[in-house]
Scaffold this motif. Structure first.
Motif, short mmCIF file in Angstrom:
data_model
loop_
_atom_site.label_atom_id
_atom_site.label_comp_id
_atom_site.label_asym_id
_atom_site.label_seq_id
_atom_site.Cartn_x
_atom_site.Cartn_y
_atom_site.Cartn_z
N LEU A 1 61.67 -44.18 16.94
CA LEU A 1 62.92 -44.44 17.65
C LEU A 1 62.85 -43.97 19.10
N ALA A 2 62.13 -42.88 19.34
CA ALA A 2 61.99 -42.38 20.71
C ALA A 2 61.16 -43.33 21.56
N ARG A 3 60.26 -44.08 20.95
CA ARG A 3 59.40 -45.00 21.69
C ARG A 3 60.04 -46.36 21.93
N LEU A 4 61.09 -46.67 21.21
CA LEU A 4 61.75 -47.97 21.38
C LEU A 4 62.51 -48.01 22.71
N PRO A 5 62.75 -49.20 23.25
CA PRO A 5 63.56 -49.30 24.48
C PRO A 5 64.97 -48.77 24.25
N ARG A 6 65.55 -48.27 25.31
CA ARG A 6 66.88 -47.64 25.22
C ARG A 6 67.94 -48.63 24.71
N GLU A 7 67.84 -49.90 25.09
CA GLU A 7 68.83 -50.89 24.66
C GLU A 7 68.82 -51.06 23.14
N VAL A 8 67.63 -51.03 22.55
CA VAL A 8 67.51 -51.20 21.10
C VAL A 8 68.12 -50.00 20.38
N VAL A 9 67.85 -48.81 20.88
CA VAL A 9 68.40 -47.59 20.26
C VAL A 9 69.91 -47.53 20.44
N ASP A 10 70.40 -47.93 21.62
CA ASP A 10 71.85 -47.96 21.84
C ASP A 10 72.54 -48.96 20.92
N ALA A 11 71.92 -50.13 20.71
CA ALA A 11 72.49 -51.12 19.79
C ALA A 11 72.52 -50.57 18.37
N ARG A 12 71.48 -49.85 17.98
CA ARG A 12 71.43 -49.23 16.64
C ARG A 12 72.56 -48.21 16.48
N ASN A 13 72.72 -47.35 17.49
CA ASN A 13 73.78 -46.34 17.42
C ASN A 13 75.16 -46.99 17.37
N GLN A 14 75.34 -48.07 18.12
CA GLN A 14 76.62 -48.78 18.11
C GLN A 14 76.90 -49.39 16.74
N ARG A 15 75.87 -49.98 16.11
CA ARG A 15 76.05 -50.54 14.77
C ARG A 15 76.41 -49.45 13.76
N LEU A 16 75.76 -48.29 13.88
CA LEU A 16 76.06 -47.19 12.95
C LEU A 16 77.48 -46.66 13.15
N LYS A 17 77.91 -46.54 14.40
CA LYS A 17 79.27 -46.08 14.68
C LYS A 17 80.31 -47.07 14.15
N ARG A 18 80.05 -48.37 14.36
CA ARG A 18 80.98 -49.39 13.87
C ARG A 18 81.05 -49.37 12.36
N ALA A 19 79.90 -49.19 11.70
CA ALA A 19 79.87 -49.16 10.23
C ALA A 19 80.64 -47.95 9.71
N MET A 20 80.47 -46.79 10.35
CA MET A 20 81.22 -45.60 9.91
C MET A 20 82.72 -45.79 10.13
N ASP A 21 83.09 -46.40 11.25
CA ASP A 21 84.50 -46.64 11.54
C ASP A 21 85.11 -47.58 10.50
N LEU A 22 84.41 -48.67 10.18
CA LEU A 22 84.90 -49.61 9.17
C LEU A 22 84.99 -48.95 7.79
N SER A 23 84.03 -48.12 7.48
CA SER A 23 84.03 -47.45 6.19
C SER A 23 85.21 -46.48 6.07
#
Length: 123
Positions: free
Chosen positions: A52-74
């Protein structure tokens, strides 16, 4: 013989039970807008944290956004709207290639007798 049986058993293209399981997992991930790679925990495996540290920042930010949205919906006991669920791609991988590279490098370092890149212990 056993390897052929195990390969058949986990292949969703050949085994109808594996296909059924894959479709069930995809349905659950689509409801929350997640990808399968989002389920990997960087605190559980240090190779995942390094990948995850080696991935581009945009990919990691999109991942974090998906996780936050999933927690919010849950927490709200809701799912994504059907039109948004239809465009989700739960098995489109973004982490697999980098994770394979990190695991290959760590195996190479271990084979050469070098120290690992990280000396952190997981609690």
């Amino acid at each position: 013989m056993l390897s052929k049986l195990s390969a058949w058993f986990v292949n969703p293209r050949r085994n109808p039970l594996a296909r059924l399981h894959r479709n069930a997992v995809a349905s659950r991930l689509r409801k929350y807008g997640l990808r399968y790679d989002d389920l990997y925990d960087p605190y559980h495996d240090l190779d995942i944290k390094e990948a995850l540290a080696r991935l581009p920042r945009e990919v990691v930010d999109a991942r974090n956004q998906r996780l936050k949205r999933a927690m919010d919906l849950s927490m709200k006991h809701q799912y994504l709207p059907d039109d948004v669920q239809a465009i989700q791609t739960p098995f489109r991988s973004y982490l697999f290639d980098m994770l394979a590279l990190v695991k290959k490098e760590s195996a190479e370092r271990e084979a050469l007798g070098a120290l690992p890149l990280y000396q952190i212990t997981i609690p």
